[in-house]
Design a protein around this motif. Structure first.
Motif, mmCIF file in Angstrom:
data_model
loop_
_atom_site.group_PDB
_atom_site.id
_atom_site.type_symbol
_atom_site.label_atom_id
_atom_site.label_comp_id
_atom_site.label_asym_id
_atom_site.label_seq_id
_atom_site.Cartn_x
_atom_site.Cartn_y
_atom_site.Cartn_z
ATOM 1 N N ALA A 27 12.555 -0.278 0.522
ATOM 2 C CA ALA A 27 13.198 -0.229 1.833
ATOM 3 C C ALA A 27 13.503 -1.634 2.340
ATOM 4 C CB ALA A 27 12.301 0.509 2.828
ATOM 5 N N VAL A 28 12.581 -2.558 2.124
ATOM 6 C CA VAL A 28 12.794 -3.946 2.536
ATOM 7 C C VAL A 28 13.940 -4.571 1.744
ATOM 8 C CG1 VAL A 28 11.774 -6.256 2.479
ATOM 9 C CG2 VAL A 28 10.466 -4.346 3.399
ATOM 10 N N ALA A 29 14.023 -4.300 0.446
ATOM 11 C CA ALA A 29 15.099 -4.841 -0.383
ATOM 12 C C ALA A 29 16.456 -4.326 0.079
ATOM 13 C CB ALA A 29 14.855 -4.481 -1.843
ATOM 14 N N ALA A 30 16.528 -3.039 0.403
ATOM 15 C CA ALA A 30 17.789 -2.469 0.894
ATOM 16 C C ALA A 30 18.196 -3.098 2.223
ATOM 17 C CB ALA A 30 17.649 -0.956 1.044
ATOM 18 N N ARG A 31 17.208 -3.323 3.080
ATOM 19 C CA ARG A 31 17.504 -3.959 4.371
ATOM 20 C C ARG A 31 17.958 -5.395 4.164
ATOM 21 N NH1 ARG A 31 19.607 -4.426 8.387
ATOM 22 N NH2 ARG A 31 18.803 -4.394 10.527
ATOM 23 N N ALA A 32 17.377 -6.077 3.186
ATOM 24 C CA ALA A 32 17.785 -7.451 2.896
ATOM 25 C C ALA A 32 19.236 -7.506 2.458
ATOM 26 C CB ALA A 32 16.876 -8.044 1.820
ATOM 27 N N LEU A 33 19.646 -6.557 1.621
ATOM 28 C CA LEU A 33 21.042 -6.520 1.185
ATOM 29 C C LEU A 33 21.980 -6.334 2.375
ATOM 30 C CD1 LEU A 33 20.652 -4.360 -2.037
ATOM 31 C CD2 LEU A 33 21.452 -6.724 -1.945
ATOM 32 N N GLU A 34 21.613 -5.479 3.295
ATOM 33 C CA GLU A 34 22.441 -5.283 4.484
ATOM 34 C C GLU A 34 22.539 -6.566 5.298
ATOM 35 O OE1 GLU A 34 20.801 -2.076 6.671
ATOM 36 O OE2 GLU A 34 21.405 -0.533 5.242
ATOM 37 N N LEU A 35 21.402 -7.255 5.456
ATOM 38 C CA LEU A 35 21.401 -8.493 6.224
ATOM 39 C C LEU A 35 22.221 -9.585 5.543
ATOM 40 C CD1 LEU A 35 17.635 -8.594 7.254
ATOM 41 C CD2 LEU A 35 19.588 -8.217 8.776
ATOM 42 N N LEU A 36 22.323 -9.518 4.209
ATOM 43 C CA LEU A 36 23.114 -10.495 3.461
ATOM 44 C C LEU A 36 24.574 -10.061 3.318
ATOM 45 C CD1 LEU A 36 20.596 -11.488 0.640
ATOM 46 C CD2 LEU A 36 21.051 -12.639 2.802
ATOM 47 N N HIS A 37 24.962 -9.063 4.090
ATOM 48 C CA HIS A 37 26.346 -8.581 4.170
ATOM 49 C C HIS A 37 26.794 -7.848 2.903
ATOM 50 C CE1 HIS A 37 25.911 -11.435 7.357
ATOM 51 N NE2 HIS A 37 26.168 -12.489 6.609
ATOM 52 N N TYR A 38 25.869 -7.192 2.220
ATOM 53 C CA TYR A 38 26.201 -6.390 1.045
ATOM 54 C C TYR A 38 25.853 -4.925 1.305
ATOM 55 C CZ TYR A 38 27.254 -10.122 -2.306
ATOM 56 O OH TYR A 38 27.844 -11.165 -2.980
ATOM 57 N N ASP A 39 26.629 -4.031 0.681
ATOM 58 C CA ASP A 39 26.324 -2.607 0.744
ATOM 59 C C ASP A 39 25.185 -2.332 -0.236
ATOM 60 O OD1 ASP A 39 26.317 0.233 0.106
ATOM 61 O OD2 ASP A 39 28.200 0.344 1.200
ATOM 62 N N PRO A 40 24.025 -1.848 0.226
ATOM 63 C CA PRO A 40 22.881 -1.662 -0.676
ATOM 64 C C PRO A 40 23.098 -0.588 -1.742
ATOM 65 C CG PRO A 40 22.427 -0.749 1.491
ATOM 66 C CD PRO A 40 23.702 -1.508 1.618
ATOM 67 N N GLY B 277 0.790 -1.224 0.000
ATOM 68 C CA GLY B 277 0.000 0.000 0.000
ATOM 69 C C GLY B 277 0.819 1.269 0.000
ATOM 70 N N GLU B 278 2.092 1.170 0.391
ATOM 71 C CA GLU B 278 2.975 2.336 0.423
ATOM 72 C C GLU B 278 4.049 2.152 -0.650
ATOM 73 O OE1 GLU B 278 4.380 3.049 4.377
ATOM 74 O OE2 GLU B 278 2.416 2.627 5.274
ATOM 75 N N PRO B 279 4.158 3.067 -1.603
ATOM 76 C CA PRO B 279 5.002 2.874 -2.797
ATOM 77 C C PRO B 279 6.467 2.562 -2.531
ATOM 78 C CG PRO B 279 3.557 4.771 -3.065
ATOM 79 C CD PRO B 279 3.430 4.347 -1.635
ATOM 80 N N ASP B 280 7.029 3.053 -1.410
ATOM 81 C CA ASP B 280 8.473 2.928 -1.189
ATOM 82 C C ASP B 280 8.857 1.829 -0.209
ATOM 83 O OD1 ASP B 280 7.316 4.162 0.963
ATOM 84 O OD2 ASP B 280 8.889 5.671 1.221
ATOM 85 N N GLN B 281 7.890 1.099 0.341
ATOM 86 C CA GLN B 281 8.213 0.130 1.378
ATOM 87 C C GLN B 281 8.955 -1.097 0.837
ATOM 88 O OE1 GLN B 281 8.066 0.310 4.691
ATOM 89 N NE2 GLN B 281 7.441 2.441 4.404
ATOM 90 N N LEU B 282 8.611 -1.558 -0.351
ATOM 91 C CA LEU B 282 9.307 -2.711 -0.926
ATOM 92 C C LEU B 282 10.775 -2.387 -1.167
ATOM 93 C CD1 LEU B 282 9.268 -5.577 -2.021
ATOM 94 C CD2 LEU B 282 8.555 -4.658 -4.237
ATOM 95 N N ALA C 150 12.410 -0.046 -6.759
ATOM 96 C CA ALA C 150 11.020 -0.367 -7.077
ATOM 97 C C ALA C 150 10.042 0.635 -6.469
ATOM 98 C CB ALA C 150 10.679 -1.771 -6.579
ATOM 99 N N ILE C 151 9.003 0.931 -7.209
ATOM 100 C CA ILE C 151 7.877 1.723 -6.717
ATOM 101 C C ILE C 151 6.626 0.858 -6.884
ATOM 102 C CG2 ILE C 151 6.477 3.799 -7.042
ATOM 103 C CD1 ILE C 151 8.963 5.180 -8.120
ATOM 104 N N VAL C 152 5.953 0.580 -5.806
ATOM 105 C CA VAL C 152 4.805 -0.327 -5.836
ATOM 106 C C VAL C 152 3.544 0.435 -6.244
ATOM 107 C CG1 VAL C 152 3.338 -1.865 -4.482
ATOM 108 C CG2 VAL C 152 5.808 -1.813 -4.090
ATOM 109 N N ALA C 153 2.830 -0.113 -7.203
ATOM 110 C CA ALA C 153 1.551 0.442 -7.633
ATOM 111 C C ALA C 153 0.535 -0.684 -7.652
ATOM 112 C CB ALA C 153 1.660 1.079 -9.015
ATOM 113 N N THR C 154 -0.562 -0.535 -6.938
ATOM 114 C CA THR C 154 -1.591 -1.570 -6.885
ATOM 115 C C THR C 154 -2.615 -1.337 -7.986
ATOM 116 O OG1 THR C 154 -2.820 -0.264 -5.275
ATOM 117 C CG2 THR C 154 -1.314 -1.927 -4.423
ATOM 118 N N GLY C 155 -3.277 -2.429 -8.380
ATOM 119 C CA GLY C 155 -4.223 -2.342 -9.477
ATOM 120 C C GLY C 155 -5.542 -1.705 -9.105
ATOM 121 N N GLY C 156 -5.997 -1.906 -7.876
ATOM 122 C CA GLY C 156 -7.286 -1.362 -7.458
ATOM 123 C C GLY C 156 -7.133 -0.224 -6.471
#
Length: 219
Positions: free
Chosen positions: A140-153, A133-138, A204-210
């Motif tokens: 943010a999660v991807a960047a956090r995943a990279l950090e957790l996987l020991h990579y610089d996002p 529902g929030e365009p930038d949250q995905l 990524a920018i999330v856009a929902t269909g409805g």
């Protein structure tokens, strides 16, 4: 969400699904007891015979859920790694306990084509709704995943290990992907397999269909 236990994990591929239960006492039967029992059929009147019925137990509940499918097929190792990377990153981004978010491969662990994420805590925290529902949250999660996987996002540099860790993480470690609950998948996990995908998702920018506020209104 309905979850069924269709049988022993080490049963033969063509084996009969479910488990045997004593039709008279309601007690679960062991494999040996089930083999010695007589199938529960109409008109069985043999005195002293143990009657066995096949049962597939299941539980059902309503939870906030999100299914993730990739646009192109990827190997099982990649989607398994993505599953746990997203789970850990969502928990870290939204400050969730490990028990509050669950993940499962779909349609099964033998055939991984999608990822099911659902809020397992009673009531749910609403984080999956925020994720779509929030365009930038995905991103943010991807960047956090990279950090957790020991990579610089930002640069994509492999840092090799978590802060404070003594040994380098080659494929996966308990600071990134491994946990007690995913031991069966440890052989599949490799942090390097999802780095390019996650780096793409950081833009990524999330856009929902409805645009409806509820499923009823959407319908």
């Amino acid at each position: 969400i309905r979850r069924a236990n269709v049988g022993y994990s080490r049963r033969k591929a063509d084996g009969e699904p479910g488990f045997a239960i004593d039709a008279d006492s309601g007690r679960w039967l062991s494999r040996r007891e089930a083999e010695e029992a007589i199938p529960d059929t109409a008109g069985l009147e043999e005195v002293g015979a143990r009657r066995a019925a096949r049962v597939i137990p299941y539980v059902e509940d309503r939870r906030n859920a999100l299914v993730v499918r990739l646009a192109r097929p990827v190997p099982s190792e990649t989607i398994a790694t993505l599953q746990y990377a997203l789970k850990r990153a969502i928990e870290a981004t939204f400050d969730l306990e490990d028990s509050e978010l669950a993940s499962e491969p779909l349609p099964s662990s033998r055939d991984r084509t999608a990822i099911l994420l659902y809020e397992s805590a009673e009531g749910g925290a609403g984080v999956l709704r925020r994720l779509i529902g929030e365009p930038d949250q995905l991103a943010a999660v991807a960047a956090r995943a990279l950090e957790l996987l020991h990579y610089d996002p930002e640069t994509g540099e492999d840092r090799g290990k978590a802060d404070g860790a003594e040994e380098r993480c080659e494929r996966a470690c308990y600071d990134c992907l491994l946990s007690y609950t995913n031991q069966r998948d440890h052989g599949l996990l490799n942090r390097h397999l999802v780095i390019e995908l996650l780096r793409t998702l950081t833009d990524a920018i999330v856009a929902t269909g409805g645009q409806a506020a509820s499923p009823e209104e959407e319908f």
